[in-house]
Design a protein around this motif. Structure first.
Motif, PDB file in Angstrom:
ATOM      1  N   PHE A 265      -7.891   2.753  -1.382  1.00  0.00           N
ATOM      2  CA  PHE A 265      -8.222   1.333  -1.263  1.00  0.00           C
ATOM      3  C   PHE A 265      -6.969   0.471  -1.310  1.00  0.00           C
ATOM      4  O   PHE A 265      -6.812  -0.482  -0.532  1.00  0.00           O
ATOM      5  CB  PHE A 265      -9.177   0.919  -2.380  1.00  0.00           C
ATOM      6  N   ASN A 266      -6.051   0.778  -2.215  1.00  0.00           N
ATOM      7  CA  ASN A 266      -4.863  -0.045  -2.402  1.00  0.00           C
ATOM      8  C   ASN A 266      -3.958  -0.011  -1.178  1.00  0.00           C
ATOM      9  O   ASN A 266      -3.409  -1.049  -0.775  1.00  0.00           O
ATOM     10  CB  ASN A 266      -4.109   0.424  -3.648  1.00  0.00           C
ATOM     11  N   PHE A 267      -3.794   1.159  -0.569  1.00  0.00           N
ATOM     12  CA  PHE A 267      -2.948   1.250   0.621  1.00  0.00           C
ATOM     13  C   PHE A 267      -3.526   0.398   1.749  1.00  0.00           C
ATOM     14  O   PHE A 267      -2.797  -0.366   2.400  1.00  0.00           O
ATOM     15  CB  PHE A 267      -2.818   2.701   1.078  1.00  0.00           C
ATOM     16  N   TRP A 268      -4.819   0.544   1.980  1.00  0.00           N
ATOM     17  CA  TRP A 268      -5.456  -0.247   3.049  1.00  0.00           C
ATOM     18  C   TRP A 268      -5.337  -1.740   2.767  1.00  0.00           C
ATOM     19  O   TRP A 268      -4.964  -2.527   3.649  1.00  0.00           O
ATOM     20  CB  TRP A 268      -6.924   0.147   3.164  1.00  0.00           C
ATOM     21  N   GLY A 269      -5.641  -2.140   1.540  1.00  0.00           N
ATOM     22  CA  GLY A 269      -5.613  -3.563   1.214  1.00  0.00           C
ATOM     23  C   GLY A 269      -4.221  -4.148   1.270  1.00  0.00           C
ATOM     24  O   GLY A 269      -4.009  -5.231   1.838  1.00  0.00           O
ATOM     25  N   ASN A 270      -3.244  -3.463   0.700  1.00  0.00           N
ATOM     26  CA  ASN A 270      -1.883  -3.991   0.696  1.00  0.00           C
ATOM     27  C   ASN A 270      -1.278  -4.030   2.093  1.00  0.00           C
ATOM     28  O   ASN A 270      -0.588  -4.982   2.454  1.00  0.00           O
ATOM     29  CB  ASN A 270      -0.997  -3.151  -0.222  1.00  0.00           C
ATOM     30  N   ARG A 271      -1.540  -3.010   2.852  1.00  0.00           N
ATOM     31  CA  ARG A 271      -0.965  -2.968   4.199  1.00  0.00           C
ATOM     32  C   ARG A 271      -1.535  -4.054   5.102  1.00  0.00           C
ATOM     33  O   ARG A 271      -0.796  -4.699   5.858  1.00  0.00           O
ATOM     34  CB  ARG A 271      -1.217  -1.599   4.832  1.00  0.00           C
ATOM     35  N   ASN A 272      -2.829  -4.302   5.015  1.00  0.00           N
ATOM     36  CA  ASN A 272      -3.489  -5.183   5.974  1.00  0.00           C
ATOM     37  C   ASN A 272      -3.690  -6.616   5.499  1.00  0.00           C
ATOM     38  O   ASN A 272      -3.721  -7.531   6.335  1.00  0.00           O
ATOM     39  CB  ASN A 272      -4.854  -4.588   6.370  1.00  0.00           C
ATOM     40  N   THR A 273      -3.843  -6.826   4.201  1.00  0.00           N
ATOM     41  CA  THR A 273      -4.164  -8.170   3.737  1.00  0.00           C
ATOM     42  C   THR A 273      -3.102  -8.784   2.848  1.00  0.00           C
ATOM     43  O   THR A 273      -3.035 -10.004   2.733  1.00  0.00           O
ATOM     44  CB  THR A 273      -5.498  -8.181   2.966  1.00  0.00           C
ATOM     45  N   VAL A 274      -2.278  -7.966   2.217  1.00  0.00           N
ATOM     46  CA  VAL A 274      -1.259  -8.516   1.315  1.00  0.00           C
ATOM     47  C   VAL A 274       0.074  -8.651   2.034  1.00  0.00           C
ATOM     48  O   VAL A 274       0.581  -9.747   2.236  1.00  0.00           O
ATOM     49  CB  VAL A 274      -1.113  -7.648   0.048  1.00  0.00           C
ATOM     50  N   PHE A 275       0.647  -7.533   2.447  1.00  0.00           N
ATOM     51  CA  PHE A 275       1.955  -7.563   3.076  1.00  0.00           C
ATOM     52  C   PHE A 275       1.878  -7.658   4.591  1.00  0.00           C
ATOM     53  O   PHE A 275       2.899  -7.854   5.256  1.00  0.00           O
ATOM     54  CB  PHE A 275       2.759  -6.327   2.658  1.00  0.00           C
ATOM     55  N   ARG A 276       0.675  -7.474   5.147  1.00  0.00           N
ATOM     56  CA  ARG A 276       0.441  -7.638   6.587  1.00  0.00           C
ATOM     57  C   ARG A 276       1.471  -6.872   7.408  1.00  0.00           C
ATOM     58  O   ARG A 276       2.082  -7.393   8.342  1.00  0.00           O
ATOM     59  CB  ARG A 276       0.456  -9.120   6.956  1.00  0.00           C
ATOM     60  N   SER A 277       1.666  -5.627   7.049  1.00  0.00           N
ATOM     61  CA  SER A 277       2.670  -4.800   7.695  1.00  0.00           C
ATOM     62  C   SER A 277       2.255  -4.445   9.114  1.00  0.00           C
ATOM     63  O   SER A 277       1.103  -4.094   9.368  1.00  0.00           O
ATOM     64  CB  SER A 277       2.893  -3.522   6.880  1.00  0.00           C
ATOM     65  N   LYS A 278       3.211  -4.549  10.025  1.00  0.00           N
ATOM     66  CA  LYS A 278       2.986  -4.133  11.413  1.00  0.00           C
ATOM     67  C   LYS A 278       3.581  -2.752  11.688  1.00  0.00           C
ATOM     68  O   LYS A 278       3.542  -2.272  12.818  1.00  0.00           O
ATOM     69  CB  LYS A 278       3.575  -5.169  12.362  1.00  0.00           C
TER      70      LYS A 278
END
Length: 365
Positions: A265-278
């Protein structure tokens, strides 16, 4: 100065706005003023501004907020033909001098890929709400962005033209739009540069429409998403840990069960909604898993340390250990796992952008 347009959002402005616009145009600036639903009582002020040469006045029927007014002006300027470097935004309440606006415009012309902030020194007697509000936001933003920004609330900014499309899709309509602009720089790898400007307040800054309670809450609400995913992950981790330990009182197994589900959950959330990594998952996931392994080992060790007989029970030890690691994990994810685009990559994208072109001036500028 012809390469930069000055954008002024205005809501129920003082008569001094006219003199400010006249000073800017006398210095060679083109000016766009957005009347953010000020009402009939201020029609004469905007009519006088409209009569100034090289000035355009855009209107909102109702008050939509500073962010909405800035987006209206930015969209208008982006649709204009020509190869302007970008836009300088300035406030309508008299806090900015013509000389300071020109200085920010010159800095933007010299650094067309950077966001330029007109940074106040906050010297002398200042309204308490302005001093405290900026001090708190400055510290929070330094932690969030990993970069020191001395004036997070300044309205005097030089915005690269290539950055405008990214700003137009920001959903926020009020003062929080300007804070979100700084976060866009973090996500997109845009350099932030500062130009020192004067600190000016009239009558204790009474003409400002910034509500220190309501608008500060709105601004910091934007920052909550940085902690929300981590908090949900921590709750999930602790819930699974407690359930597993209750069914099978084995510390290692319970720790692994909680960590695996929270990790997904944390990887998905941080990647897409927190740090918005491309970045591709193939590049970020290995670094994230390395952090998980190291963090998990440290958490296990801390739980063992805190849950010694006579110190605290294992559940309290678990919460304390995760709290200690929370801030460290955020910094590592911000700077190592999801560092965002690097400035050089942003500049390369800006140089190759075709709609609209960043700069069509002759070579050798």
């Amino acid at each position: 100065m012809s390469d930069v347009i000055v954008l002024i959002p205005a809501y129920k402005p003082e008569p001094r706005l006219l003199g400010f616009v006249q000073g800017l145009t006398a210095a060679g600036a083109h000016v766009v003023v957005v009347n953010d639903g000020s009402g009939p009582a201020y029609a004469d002020v905007f009519q006088a501004v409209r009569r100034v040469g090289n000035t355009v006045v855009l209107n909102h029927v109702v008050n939509l907020g500073k962010g909405a007014a800035l987006k209206t002006g930015l969209n208008h300027i982006a649709c204009e033909p020509g190869g302007r470097v970008g836009v300088v935004t300035a406030d309508a309440d008299g806090q900015h001098t013509v000389a300071d606006v020109m200085a920010v415009a010159e800095s933007l012309t010299a650094n067309p890929h950077s966001l330029i902030l007109g940074a106040r020194g906050f010297e002398g007697q200042l309204p308490l709400r302005s001093r405290l509000g900026n001090a708190l936001t400055r510290r929070v933003m330094r932690w969030i962005m990993g970069q020191k920004v001395s004036d997070t609330q300044t309205g005097l900014r030089g915005i690269p033209r290539a950055m405008i499309p990214r700003l137009l899709v920001i959903p926020h309509q009020g003062y929080e739009f300007e804070l979100e602009m700084l976060l866009v720089c973090k996500y997109e790898g845009i350099r932030i540069r500062e130009t020192r400007i004067q600190t000016i307040y009239f009558d204790g800054n009474r003409s400002s429409h910034f509500n220190p309670l309501l608008d500060s809450f709105r601004i910091y609400f934007v920052l909550l998403r940085f902690t929300f995913v981590s908090l949900i992950s921590a709750l999930l981790d602790n819930a699974v840990f407690a359930a597993a330990f209750l069914c099978w009182p084995n510390l290692g197994a319970a720790q692994v069960a909680g960590r695996v589900l929270a990790t997904l959950f944390n990887f998905w959330g941080n990647r897409n909604t927190v740090f918005r990594s491309k970045e591709q998952v193939a590049r970020t996931l290995p670094k994230y898993l390395l952090l998980v392994v190291v963090s998990g080992a440290m958490s296990y060790g801390l739980i063992r340390l805190f849950s010694r007989p006579g110190v605290m029970d294992v559940y309290a030890a678990k919460i304390l250990a995760e709290t200690v690691l929370f801030f460290a994990n955020f910094v590592v994810q911000r700077d190592f796992v999801f560092p965002g685009n690097q400035p050089r990559r942003w500049e390369e994208r800006a140089d190759t952008a075709t709609s609209p072109p960043l700069d069509q001036r002759p070579a050798g500028r």
